[in-house]
Structures are given as structure tokens and as C-alpha cells.
Design an enzyme around this catalytic site. Structure first.
Site, PDB file in Angstrom:
ATOM      1  N   GLU A 106       0.846  -1.194   0.000  1.00 30.77           N
ATOM      2  CA  GLU A 106       0.000   0.000   0.000  1.00 30.77           C
ATOM      3  C   GLU A 106       0.878   1.239   0.000  1.00 30.77           C
ATOM      4  O   GLU A 106       1.980   1.234   0.552  1.00 30.77           O
ATOM      5  CB  GLU A 106      -0.916   0.009   1.236  1.00 30.77           C
ATOM      6  CG  GLU A 106      -1.825   1.227   1.303  1.00 30.77           C
ATOM      7  CD  GLU A 106      -2.844   1.164   2.445  1.00 30.77           C
ATOM      8  OE1 GLU A 106      -3.670   2.085   2.554  1.00 30.77           O
ATOM      9  OE2 GLU A 106      -2.805   0.193   3.219  1.00 30.77           O
ATOM     10  N   TYR A 127      -6.376  -7.953  12.482  1.00 30.71           N
ATOM     11  CA  TYR A 127      -5.054  -7.732  13.064  1.00 30.71           C
ATOM     12  C   TYR A 127      -5.104  -8.115  14.538  1.00 30.71           C
ATOM     13  O   TYR A 127      -6.140  -7.946  15.197  1.00 30.71           O
ATOM     14  CB  TYR A 127      -4.629  -6.272  12.895  1.00 30.71           C
ATOM     15  CG  TYR A 127      -4.462  -5.866  11.453  1.00 30.71           C
ATOM     16  CD1 TYR A 127      -3.293  -6.151  10.766  1.00 30.71           C
ATOM     17  CD2 TYR A 127      -5.490  -5.207  10.765  1.00 30.71           C
ATOM     18  CE1 TYR A 127      -3.134  -5.786   9.432  1.00 30.71           C
ATOM     19  CE2 TYR A 127      -5.342  -4.842   9.439  1.00 30.71           C
ATOM     20  CZ  TYR A 127      -4.156  -5.132   8.773  1.00 30.71           C
ATOM     21  OH  TYR A 127      -4.012  -4.779   7.458  1.00 30.71           O
ATOM     22  N   ASN A 180      -6.622   1.553   2.722  1.00 32.69           N
ATOM     23  CA  ASN A 180      -7.350   2.810   2.829  1.00 32.69           C
ATOM     24  C   ASN A 180      -6.934   3.807   1.750  1.00 32.69           C
ATOM     25  O   ASN A 180      -7.730   4.635   1.311  1.00 32.69           O
ATOM     26  CB  ASN A 180      -7.124   3.425   4.214  1.00 32.69           C
ATOM     27  CG  ASN A 180      -7.716   2.582   5.326  1.00 32.69           C
ATOM     28  OD1 ASN A 180      -8.382   1.579   5.079  1.00 32.69           O
ATOM     29  ND2 ASN A 180      -7.468   2.978   6.563  1.00 32.69           N
ATOM     30  N   GLN A 227       1.716  -5.606   6.017  1.00 32.30           N
ATOM     31  CA  GLN A 227       2.094  -5.375   4.642  1.00 32.30           C
ATOM     32  C   GLN A 227       3.432  -6.061   4.376  1.00 32.30           C
ATOM     33  O   GLN A 227       3.952  -6.754   5.241  1.00 32.30           O
ATOM     34  CB  GLN A 227       2.154  -3.880   4.382  1.00 32.30           C
ATOM     35  CG  GLN A 227       0.797  -3.199   4.482  1.00 32.30           C
ATOM     36  CD  GLN A 227       0.838  -1.724   4.096  1.00 32.30           C
ATOM     37  OE1 GLN A 227       1.748  -1.240   3.446  1.00 32.30           O
ATOM     38  NE2 GLN A 227      -0.176  -1.004   4.544  1.00 32.30           N
ATOM     39  N   GLU A 278      -6.166  -9.075   4.319  1.00 35.51           N
ATOM     40  CA  GLU A 278      -5.331  -8.323   5.264  1.00 35.51           C
ATOM     41  C   GLU A 278      -5.307  -9.091   6.570  1.00 35.51           C
ATOM     42  O   GLU A 278      -6.362  -9.337   7.166  1.00 35.51           O
ATOM     43  CB  GLU A 278      -5.845  -6.902   5.507  1.00 35.51           C
ATOM     44  CG  GLU A 278      -5.624  -5.937   4.358  1.00 35.51           C
ATOM     45  CD  GLU A 278      -5.960  -4.495   4.736  1.00 35.51           C
ATOM     46  OE1 GLU A 278      -5.745  -4.106   5.914  1.00 35.51           O
ATOM     47  OE2 GLU A 278      -6.439  -3.763   3.857  1.00 35.51           O
ATOM     48  N   ASN A 313     -12.275  -1.218  -0.656  1.00 36.62           N
ATOM     49  CA  ASN A 313     -11.543  -1.632   0.543  1.00 36.62           C
ATOM     50  C   ASN A 313     -12.273  -1.175   1.792  1.00 36.62           C
ATOM     51  O   ASN A 313     -12.592   0.014   1.926  1.00 36.62           O
ATOM     52  CB  ASN A 313     -10.138  -1.023   0.539  1.00 36.62           C
ATOM     53  CG  ASN A 313      -9.383  -1.317   1.829  1.00 36.62           C
ATOM     54  OD1 ASN A 313      -8.901  -2.428   2.037  1.00 36.62           O
ATOM     55  ND2 ASN A 313      -9.292  -0.329   2.719  1.00 36.62           N
ATOM     56  N   GLU A 314     -12.576  -2.111   2.678  1.00 34.37           N
ATOM     57  CA  GLU A 314     -13.130  -1.815   4.009  1.00 34.37           C
ATOM     58  C   GLU A 314     -14.238  -0.759   3.970  1.00 34.37           C
ATOM     59  O   GLU A 314     -14.249   0.191   4.757  1.00 34.37           O
ATOM     60  CB  GLU A 314     -12.010  -1.381   4.966  1.00 34.37           C
ATOM     61  CG  GLU A 314     -11.039  -2.499   5.279  1.00 34.37           C
ATOM     62  CD  GLU A 314      -9.998  -2.136   6.328  1.00 34.37           C
ATOM     63  OE1 GLU A 314      -9.985  -0.965   6.795  1.00 34.37           O
ATOM     64  OE2 GLU A 314      -9.192  -3.004   6.701  1.00 34.37           O
TER      65      GLU A 314
END
Length: 501
Positions: free
Chosen positions: A27, A244, A72, A349, A292, A172-173
Site C-alpha cells: 500500500e 489484526y 485505505n 504489509q 489483510e 476496501n473496508e
């Protein structure tokens, strides 16, 4: 010492392993791109400005696919800014991370980098501030042969052949209030449905990933998946999951058992997807893209509004311990255990930003502790994931109640006949003597990751402080193997019909 017995048989297959499960994520955030994978002027930089020391480590890591450009970041990104002559590319304020984006690295650069790294690109489109038209134009730029205005732009920019990107993420999200262009489930479902329909008019054979919940703790979790899939089930191939993990205070026991949380998350999303399948009377099985996942110490992150506007600077560059590596190993085990439904996974990442690889500008690159379980699992996991069961000691945790001390999976390679066991001892204090079946098999090697100092880390000055070690005491005799697993440790045990110690 406690004793545990592992049951495994190559006749009982949990699922076929899709190698894209060993994916990663790049990213435009912090130093992942600039001074991470891309640093013109670095001593190792090639003619494109790609750091070849990082490329070497990416290949060693065994990454198979990389999701790009966010994250993001993608939700307010204009892809057109990152193509064409570099001296004509605009400098923009990225709203996601409040950083100045120079756009010196963009679509064509990433495709070229992916080719050198030997990874498959996974592309995310901006469904935050943009929509159907922009997604379709980007797809045409990447995948159509010359002959249209958009594809001719790619040719003019130096890429005559189409990039032929097969996997596309629809935003994304989008459930997250932090996301630029955040939407309700109904709003997003409608947009994703129409975007998928339009993209398939360009290329019907694409694999499309629709946004699931950004984490299991979201108040809309479950209902979001149901609403989105009811709209998009027939148009998409995968639904995404993000998660996460970090310790909660000093509760290290629950942190070491974090795979329980991932396991439950996957099971619940599968149940929701299958509920929609039943409602639609569909024969199609929706699979998952866990695109992710990682250990991330979010308590150290000030939040987006806590960041000052700046150019490239370090951001969430967590330095990983032995315990962190053990947890990452257990999360990989969990993904393998669900290989029947998880077909893509991306550790987030790749470099610097909570990455297994770290770099210094104008300096070295090195492997963090979490590099090792990923690299060894990617290298040695066979194409069939086997069911495993362990009878042995249990642990009491605050977050998950009573859980098995050992967490395991196994794979079988039909070509070589090799069986590989992956096992984590999640106990902080207790050594466990593991017994496992090995009929007709010999031990090739047993590698373990553990240390008397569980807080030990790797660094630029001591890059090999924590590395896998050979466990010499493991034996296979009479069709049964025995291995001693220290507390808080990750293990890979390779067995072969023709193997030697």
C-alpha cells in the site's frame, strides 16, 4: 512434561491448497513503497528504481500474490495520476494517511515490479470517491489490447502487451467509518453489484473480491456480509476478511492463542455465505479472501487525524518479537486449516509497514522474526491440506476460555510423497512431548522458532538474532515420531518416504 498425540492421515484431506494463500500487500502508506520496494539511487536499485535487495527477500519469503495499491489509500486514489511521464505526474494529498503522494510509483511500475518479484498482482479499485466508470477505465487500461483510447494510453506509456490482471477487489473496508467514501451495507452492495457487472462486460473471466467486514468486532459484522452477498453473490467469486492481532494489556496467553479468533471469524463468514447460498438455491460455493492479516500493535498508532501532513516517513513500523513470530505461524496454520474455503490471503504489509521485511533508506534490508514462519510454510507446504486432531493439554485464556495448548495442521505433497507438520505450542510455561504417526516415513528435518528471550528481535545491526533452529532430539522409530516442543514455539516437521536425517 505433558504428552500430546497428533492424529493425521493423508486419506483425510481438509482441502486443496491454493498457493495464493501465501499472498502479501503493498500500500502507498508510510515507507512500504518509497524506500521500501522502490528507492532510485539506492546502491542495489535496478534501472527501474526497484531495490534488488528487497526483491531477493520477497522471493525468499515465497510470496505468490500481492494486493495493491491499498488499503485505505485506494479509496481516494486517482489511478491516472500514477501513469505516464514521471515529470508530469501530480503531487497529491492522500487523505487516508495525510501524506503527500508523489505518484512516482504507480500502475505500470507495480506491474513491472511484480514481474521481477514473480508474484501475481491483485488490484483494488476506488469505490470510495470514485465508482463504476473509473474502475472500468482502469481495467481497460490494464487488460485490453491496443485499439481503444484507454489501452492505447498504456501502450504509449511503454507497455504494449496487456497487464492481464486477473484478481480485482471491489473497494476496501467500505464498512469502516474511517474509510474515505464509507458506505452503508446497502449502498456498497448496490455499487459493488453494478461495478462487478460492468467489469465483467470488459472481461468475463475476472476473479472479483467483494468487501466483507473490516474486522470481526464491527457492529455490522454478519449483517454486512449477508446484505452484500444477497446483492452480489452471482457476480463475485470471493468475500474479503481483515483482521489484526495484538496483546490486550499483559494478557500474553490470549495473544498466543489469537488463532482462535481468526478461526471463529472464518467459520462465521463461511456460515453467512452458505446462508445466502441457501436463500438463493445456488450451487455456487463462495470462497474467502483473507486479504489483510497480521500482528499489529494498534495501540501505538495515533489514528489518521493524529498524523501531520508530511512526505514519506515511517508509519506503524512494528519491530517483531519471538512471540509475534509464533502467533504469525499459528495464523498461517489457521489459514491452512481452512484451505477448502480460504483461497487468497495477504499478510499486510510486505515491507516496513508492519512488514516481515524491514529496510533503511540508503541502507540494508533484513528479515524480521515473522519472516521465518511465513517463508518456511510457503516453501514446504504441500498441495493437500490434511485434517489433524491433537489430544493433549489445554490452556485457560481470558479471551477464549479453555483452548488446546497445541495448534496444528499438516500437508501432503502428491508428487514427492512428503508430509509436513506445522505445530505451535501456545503454552507460556509448559514443554510438551508430541507424538505423531509416521508409518513408512523418515524424518527429513525439524525446524523450530523459539528463544529463551521471547522478546528478542532482529535489527539492522543484528539481523539474524532470531532464526529457525534445527531440533536435534526429534526421532522417528517404528512408524511413530516424537518431538519435544518448548513453550511459546512454532515448528515445522518434514517427513518423507525417502527422507534422511
Amino acid at each position: 512434561m505433558s504428552v500430546a498425540r497428533l492424529a493425521v492421515d493423508r486419506a483425510f484431506v481438509a482441502g486443496d491448497l491454493d498457493r495464493r494463500l501465501f499472498g502479501s500487500f503493498v500500500e502507498h502508506m508510510g515507507r512500504c513503497v518509497y524506500t521500501g520496494i522502490y528507492e532510485p539511487g539506492h546502491a542495489t536499485a535496478d534501472e527501474n528504481g526497484f531495490r534488488t535487495d528487497v526483491l531477493d527477500l520477497v522471493r525468499e519469503l515465497g510470496v505468490t500474490a500481492v494486493r495493491y495499491p491499498g488499503g485505505n489509500f485506494v479509496s481516494n486514489y486517482n489511478w491516472e495520476d500514477g501513469v505516464g511521464p514521471k515529470d508530469q505526474r501530480p503531487r497529491r494529498l492522500d487523505l487516508a494517511w495525510r501524506a503527500i503522494e508523489t505518484n512516482q510509483f504507480g500502475t505500470d511500475e507495480f506491474v513491472a515490479w511484480a514481474g521481477k518479484a514473480g508474484v501475481e498482482p491483485i488490484w483494488a479499485v476506488n469505490l470510495g470517491t470514485r465508482g463504476i466508470a473509473e474502475a472500468v477505465e482502469l481495467l481497460q487500461y490494464c487488460n485490453l489490447p491496443a485499439g481503444t483510447e484507454v489501452s492505447d494510453r498504456r501502450v504509449a506509456n511503454g507497455s504494449e502487451k496487456p497487464h492481464d490482471i486477473r484478481i480485482w477487489c471491489l473497494g476496501n473496508e467500505m464498512d469502516g467509518p474511517w474509510q474515505i467514501g464509507h458506505k452503508t451495507a446497502e449502498e456498497y452492495a448496490r455499487l459493488a453489484e453494478e461495478t462487478a457487472n460492468a467489469m465483467r462486460r470488459v472481461d468475463p473471466e475476472l476473479e472479483l473480491v467483494v468487501c466483507g467486514s473490516s474486522n470481526r468486532g464491527m457492529p455490522t459484522f454478519g449483517d454486512w456480509e449477508r446484505t452484500v452477498l444477497e446483492r452480489t453473490y452471482d457476480q463475485v467469486d470471493h468475500i474479503s476478511l481483515h483482521a489484526y492481532y495484538e496483546p490486550n494489556g499483559d494478557d500474553q496467553a490470549s495473544f498466543l492463542a489469537a488463532a482462535e479468533e481468526m478461526d471463529r471469524f472464518i467459520t462465521e463468514v463461511v456460515a453467512t455465505a452458505d446462508h445466502v447460498k441457501a436463500l438463493k438455491r445456488s450451487d455456487k460455493v463462495m470462497t474467502l479472501s483473507f486479504d489483510e492479516w497480521n500482528v499489529w500493535y494498534q495501540r501505538h498508532f495515533p489514528g489518521e487525524l493524529g498524523l501531520g501532513i508530511r512526505e514519506v516517513s515511517p508509519l506503524i513500523e512494528d519491530t517483531y518479537t519471538v512471540d509475534d513470530a509464533v502467533v504469525v505461524g499459528s495464523l498461517l496454520i489457521t489459514l491452512l486449516r481452512h484451505a477448502d474455503r480460504v483461497k487468497i490471503a495477504c499478510q499486510a504489509q510486505l515491507v516496513n509497514v508492519i512488514g516481515p521485511i524491514r529496510t533503511e533508506p540508503d541502507g540494508p534490508a533484513w528479515r524480521q522474526t515473522i519472516f521465518h514462519p511465513f517463508a518456511l510454510t510457503a516453501r514446504y507446504a504441500g498441495n493437500k491440506v490434511l485434517q489433524t486432531e491433537i489430544a493433549g493439554p489445554e490452556l485457560e485464556t481470558k479471551a477464549f476460555g479453555k483452548v488446546p495448548a497445541l495448534w496444528s495442521t499438516a500437508t501432503y505433497d502428491e508428487t514427492t510423497g512428503e508430509t509436513v507438520l506445522f505445530v505451535v505450542n501456545r503454552s507460556e510455561t509448559e514443554e510438551v512431548d508430541l507424538q505423531f504417526p509416521a508409518p513408512g516415513l523418515e524424518l527429513i528435518e525439524h525446524l523450530g522458532l523459539y528463544d529463551d528471550d521471547r522478546s528478542a528481535v532482529n535489527s539492522a545491526t543484528d539481523p539474524d538474532r532470531v532464526v529457525p533452529r534445527t531440533v536435534e532430539t526429534t526421532t522417528v522409530q517404528g512408524g511413530t515420531g516424537t518431538a519435544t516442543l518448548p513453550p511459546a514455539s512454532w515448528h515445522m516437521i518434514r517427513l518423507s518416504p525417502g527422507g534422511t536425517r
